[in-house]
Design a protein around this motif. Structure first.
Motif, PDB file in Angstrom:
ATOM      1  N   PRO A  21       0.728  -0.779  -0.191  1.00 37.74           N
ATOM      2  CA  PRO A  21       0.321  -0.215   0.460  1.00 37.74           C
ATOM      3  C   PRO A  21       1.140   1.101   0.205  1.00 37.74           C
ATOM      4  CG  PRO A  21      -0.851  -1.530   1.790  1.00 37.74           C
ATOM      5  CD  PRO A  21       0.391  -1.618   1.554  1.00 37.74           C
ATOM      6  N   LYS A  22       0.207   2.300  -1.012  1.00 35.11           N
ATOM      7  CA  LYS A  22       1.312   3.272  -0.868  1.00 35.11           C
ATOM      8  C   LYS A  22       0.979   4.399   0.096  1.00 35.11           C
ATOM      9  CE  LYS A  22       2.240   7.236  -4.298  1.00 35.11           C
ATOM     10  NZ  LYS A  22       2.153   7.608  -5.733  1.00 35.11           N
ATOM     11  N   ILE A  23       1.561   4.941   1.040  1.00 37.10           N
ATOM     12  CA  ILE A  23       1.574   6.032   2.092  1.00 37.10           C
ATOM     13  C   ILE A  23       1.347   7.173   1.318  1.00 37.10           C
ATOM     14  CG2 ILE A  23       2.590   6.886   4.085  1.00 37.10           C
ATOM     15  CD1 ILE A  23       2.261   3.864   4.736  1.00 37.10           C
ATOM     16  N   TYR A  24       0.765   7.815   1.874  1.00 42.12           N
ATOM     17  CA  TYR A  24      -0.478   9.336   1.517  1.00 42.12           C
ATOM     18  C   TYR A  24       0.665  10.675   2.508  1.00 42.12           C
ATOM     19  CZ  TYR A  24      -2.912   6.611  -1.708  1.00 42.12           C
ATOM     20  OH  TYR A  24      -3.686   5.797  -2.907  1.00 42.12           O
ATOM     21  N   SER A  25       0.098  10.342   3.619  1.00 44.74           N
ATOM     22  CA  SER A  25       0.039  11.207   5.058  1.00 44.74           C
ATOM     23  C   SER A  25       0.335  10.250   5.703  1.00 44.74           C
ATOM     24  CB  SER A  25      -1.075  11.943   4.680  1.00 44.74           C
ATOM     25  OG  SER A  25      -0.487  13.536   5.816  1.00 44.74           O
ATOM     26  N   TRP A  26       1.126  11.048   7.509  1.00 45.91           N
ATOM     27  CA  TRP A  26       0.738  10.964   8.614  1.00 45.91           C
ATOM     28  C   TRP A  26       1.202  12.101  10.027  1.00 45.91           C
ATOM     29  CZ3 TRP A  26       4.738  10.113   4.885  1.00 45.91           C
ATOM     30  CH2 TRP A  26       6.245  10.091   5.230  1.00 45.91           C
ATOM     31  N   ASP A  27       0.502  11.749  10.835  1.00 50.06           N
ATOM     32  CA  ASP A  27       0.871  12.415  11.832  1.00 50.06           C
ATOM     33  C   ASP A  27       1.309  11.682  13.194  1.00 50.06           C
ATOM     34  OD1 ASP A  27      -0.035  15.747  12.683  1.00 50.06           O
ATOM     35  OD2 ASP A  27       1.129  13.928  13.951  1.00 50.06           O
ATOM     36  N   LEU A  28       2.702  11.499  13.667  1.00 43.64           N
ATOM     37  CA  LEU A  28       2.837  10.465  15.088  1.00 43.64           C
ATOM     38  C   LEU A  28       2.721  10.991  16.139  1.00 43.64           C
ATOM     39  CD1 LEU A  28       5.855   8.680  12.776  1.00 43.64           C
ATOM     40  CD2 LEU A  28       3.279   8.164  12.886  1.00 43.64           C
ATOM     41  N   THR A  29       1.997  12.297  15.936  1.00 41.12           N
ATOM     42  CA  THR A  29       1.810  13.188  17.617  1.00 41.12           C
ATOM     43  C   THR A  29       0.480  12.748  18.071  1.00 41.12           C
ATOM     44  OG1 THR A  29       0.927  15.218  16.508  1.00 41.12           O
ATOM     45  CG2 THR A  29       3.726  14.251  16.543  1.00 41.12           C
ATOM     46  N   PHE A  30       0.244  13.557  19.390  1.00 37.13           N
ATOM     47  CA  PHE A  30      -0.996  13.251  19.833  1.00 37.13           C
ATOM     48  C   PHE A  30      -1.434  14.504  20.421  1.00 37.13           C
ATOM     49  CE2 PHE A  30       1.017   9.119  21.366  1.00 37.13           C
ATOM     50  CZ  PHE A  30      -0.225   8.146  21.772  1.00 37.13           C
TER      51      PHE A  30
END
Length: 601
Positions: free
Chosen positions: A162-171
C-alpha cells in the motif's frame, strides 16, 4: 500494523462492517493544515476499494465535529481518539473536497483501521494507534512508514505494498493520536475464520506459492550494510538508511534510556547477541541486586530452574557460543526481514489467489539471510504444542515450544492420548513476562501485552496472553490434547499437521526455484534461528532453554578445535537435531545432600 474485520473486500475484512454515512463535508469546513504527505489517490481506479454504495447526503453548514457527532459514536475507538478530527485531517492532507462515509475495517491491540470514502469515488485507509502516549513508539512507526516507502519505490522488489499518503505521529493533532493515511488495498484476508485451511489442496498450493514469492523477493541482497531498522531522512526525497531497532517504551524513562544504548545498528549478528547479553546483565544488576532470596527471582519457572546462579552460568555459555554461530558468507548477506510474514498479513484476490497487498511492516528489519529462514506460522499452526503434549520432545528439554521453528510431523507414529494428569507428563510451555520480550524475536509484543490484529473475533482470547507465539494463526489454537481426547480427534489433528509439513517443504522448494542460493536456507538456518530466539528472548527464555544451551555447549566442546575455528570464521554450518534424545555429558551434583538438608529445615 493493519487490522481487519469487515466483510467487504478492502484491506482484509471479515464480518459485518461498521459504517457511518456522513453529511457531506467540504474543505471550507475544516482546517487546511497538513502533516507529512505524498500524492493522494486521484481516481476510483487508483485506489479501488469495493464497498456498498453510499448515498451522498445534502451538504450542511457548521463545524465538522458537530456534523459527525451522531454517526461517529457507532464506531469503536480509543477514548482519546477524535474521529471527526480524523476526517478533517484526511480531507486536508489529501486535498479532497467532500467525505461521504467512514467504515471500521478492524481493531486490534495496537491499531484501529478505518476506510474513509470521498465524494470523487476514491478512498483511503486510516490507521490510528491505540497505544497510550507512554507506550507508543514513534521510532517503530517511522520505521514502518520508511520500510513501506522504500520497498514501494525500489526497483529491486516486486511486492505489492500500500502507498503511504500522509501521517502524523504525535498526540497533539486533531485526531488525538498518531495516525497514518494510506492506500486502500482491494483484497481478502484468507486467515479469517481459518479460511486458508478450508481451501482445497491445489488452492492452498497457490497461496503458499504466492507467499514464497514475497519471501524470495525480500531475500535479495540489500544495499544496506548494517543490521537494524530502516528509516528515512526528512523531506520527500530524503535518503533511506539503517538505524537503531525500536521497541515499545517500558514506561520507565531510566530503563528506556538504558535500552537505547543497546539498540544498534549493528555490524554483525555476533555484535547484536553480545549487546543483548550485556543489556541483560545491566538489567540483572538493576533489578535483582536486592532479592530477599535466590528463590524470589521473578520468573514463571520454579526456583530450581530460575535463579541467579543459573543466570550466571547460562550467560557464560551463551557468550562462549555466540562466535561459533557465525553464519557462512552466503547466509550472512543482509536482506529485508518482514518480522511477521503470514497469511493474516497478506491480501489476496479471491478469484486468482494472487497477492494484492502485503501489510503489517511494523518491526521489519535488515537482517542476515539466515535469520529469515522461517516459515509463515500459518504453516506450523499447533505443531509444536501438539508435539510437546504428546511427549515428542524426549527427555531433554529444548526450551518448550519454539516461536520460529516447527516440529516436523511426518507420520501418525506415537499419536495417542497423553498420560493421565496424575502421571508424569511433559512440562508446560514457559511463559514470558513482557519485560523479557525482545521485539526482533517477538515482534508483536509490547510492554503491556502481545498485539494480535486482523483477528478481532479472537482478540478476547489472545489480547493479554503472555508467552504465546507472536500473532497466532487463525483459527486459534485448540486446547492441548489430554488423556480424555479421543483417538479420532488426535488422528485428525495429526493428519492436518502432516499435510502442513508438505506445504512447508513446498514453500521452501518455491524459494529454491526462484533463487539457487536459497535452496538450503530452511535446512541450514534452523540452529541459528533457535540460538537467536534464545539469546534475544532474555532470561526467561534462557532458563526455559537451559538444557538445550548446555547440550549445545558440551557437544561443541567435543568437536576438534579446528572445527570450532572454522565455525568462528564462517566456514561451516551449525546443525542441531530436532530433539536431543540423550545428553552428551553427565553431571553429578555432589551438592544434592546440602539441598536435602536445607529443604528439611
Amino acid at each position: 500494523m493493519s487490522t481487519a474485520n469487515t466483510s467487504n473486500n478492502t484491506d482484509s475484512a471479515i464480518g459485518a462492517p461498521v459504517s457511518a454515512t456522513l453529511p457531506t463535508l467540504s474543505r471550507q469546513d475544516r482546517d487546511d493544515s497538513r502533516p507529512q504527505q505524498y500524492p493522494s489517490p486521484s481516481s476510483p481506479h487508483a485506489t479501488s476499494a469495493t464497498s456498498p454504495p453510499i448515498p451522498t447526503p445534502s451538504p450542511r453548514n457548521g463545524r465538522a465535529g458537530y456534523q459527525l457527532s451522531l454517526p461517529i459514536p457507532r464506531l469503536q475507538r480509543s477514548e482519546w481518539v477524535n474521529l471527526e478530527g480524523l476526517v478533517e485531517c484526511a480531507l486536508s492532507s489529501l486535498g479532497k473536497d467532500e467525505c461521504t462515509g467512514i467504515s471500521e475495517l478492524g481493531r486490534g491491540s495496537h491499531n484501529s483501521l478505518y476506510e474513509i470514502r470521498f465524494s470523487d469515488g476514491t478512498s483511503c485507509a486510516a490507521s490510528i494507534s491505540n497505544s497510550p502516549r507512554q507506550f507508543f513508539s514513534a521510532d517503530a512507526k517511522r520505521s514502518e512508514i520508511a520500510t513501506m516507502q522504500y520497498i514501494h519505490s525500489s526497483k529491486l522488489y516486486k511486492i505489492p505494498i500500500p502507498k503511504i499518503y500522509s501521517w502524523d505521529l504525535t498526540f497533539d493533532n486533531k485526531v488525538g493520536a498518531p495516525y497514518i493515511l494510506r492506500e486502500c488495498v482491494k483484497g481478502k484476508n484468507l486467515s479469517e475464520d481459518g479460511r486458508f485451511y478450508r481451501l482445497n489442496a491445489r488452492d492452498k498450493q497457490k497461496v503458499v506459492k504466492e507467499l514464497a514469492h514475497v519471501q524470495a523477493e525480500l531475500s535479495k541482497p540489500s544495499e544496506f550494510t548494517q543490521l537494524g531498522y530502516i528509516y528515512r531522512q526528512e523531506g520527500e526525497n530524503g535518503q533511506f538508511y539503517v538505524g537503531k531497532m525500536a521497541t515499545v517504551p517500558s514506561g520507565s524513562d531510566e530503563e528506556d534510556k538504558m535500552r537505547e544504548s543497546f539498540m544498534g545498528p549493528y555490524d554483525s549478528l555476533t555484535e547484536l547477541w553480545e549487546a543483548r547479553i550485556e543489556r541483560e546483565t545491566l538489567c540483572a544488576i538493576g533489578n535483582w541486586s536486592q532479592l530477599p532470596s535466590d528463590a524470589s527471582l521473578p520468573s514463571m519457572l520454579p526456583p530450581a530452574k530460575a535463579n541467579p546462579q543459573q543466570f550466571g552460568e547460562l550467560q557464560q555459555l551463551l557468550s562462549g557460543l555466540t562466535n561459533l554461530f557465525t553464519p557462512p558468507e552466503q547466509l550472512s548477506k543482509l536482506c529485508i526481514h518482514h518480522s511477521d510474514l503470514a497469511i493474516r498479513n497478506v491480501l489476496f484476490d479471491e478469484k486468482t489467489l494472487k497477492i494484492t497487498g502485503v501489510i503489517d511492516w511494523e518491526f521489519a528489519s535488515v537482517m542476515p539471510l539466515v535469520i529469515t529462514g522461517r516459515f509463515p506460522n500459518d504453516l506450523g499452526w499447533e505443531g509444536n504444542e501438539f508435539a510437546r503434549s504428546l511427549g515428542k520432545f524426549g527427555n531433554v528439554s529444548d526450551g518448550g515450544v519454539w516461536n520460529h521453528h516447527y516440529y516436523d510431523w511426518t507420520s501418525l507414529s506415537g499419536v495417542q492420548p497423553p498420560p493421565r494428569a496424575d502421571m508424569p507428563s511433559p512440562p508446560a510451555s514457559p511463559t514470558h513476562s513482557p519485560a523479557s520480550i525482545d521485539y526482533l524475536t517477538t515482534p508483536n509484543a509490547t510492554a503491556n501485552g502481545y498485539l494480535f490484529e486482523h483477528q478481532a473475533s479472537v482478540l478476547e482470547d489472545f489480547d493479554n496472553s503472555e508467552g504465546r507465539a507472536p500473532s497466532p494463526p487463525s483459527p486459534p489454537l485448540p486446547p492441548p490434547p489430554t488423556s480424555e481426547t479421543s483417538q479420532q480427534d488426535l488422528t485428525s489433528r495429526a493428519t492436518n499437521l502432516v499435510e502442513l509439513y508438505y506445504y512447508r517443504k513446498f514453500y521452501a522448494s518455491k524459494l529454491a526455484a526462484r533463487n539457487f542460493n536459497l535452496t538450503r536456507l530452511f535446512i541450514d538456518a534452523v540452529a541459528y534461528i533457535k540460538f537467536n530466539e534464545i539469546v534475544l528472548g532474555g532470561p526467561e527464555k534462557w532458563f526455559a532453554s537451559a538444557d538445550w544451551i548446555k547440550e549445545v555447549y558440551w557437544r561443541m566442546q567435543e568437536e576438534d578445535e579446528s572445527a570450532r575455528e572454522d565455525l568462528m570464521e564462517g566456514k561451516g554450518v551449525v546443525k542441531v537435531p530436532e530433539v536431543f534424545l540423550a545428553v552428551r555429558r553427565r553431571e553429578v551434583d555432589l551438592g544434592k545432600w546440602e539441598n536435602k538438608v536445607m529443604s528439611m529445615r
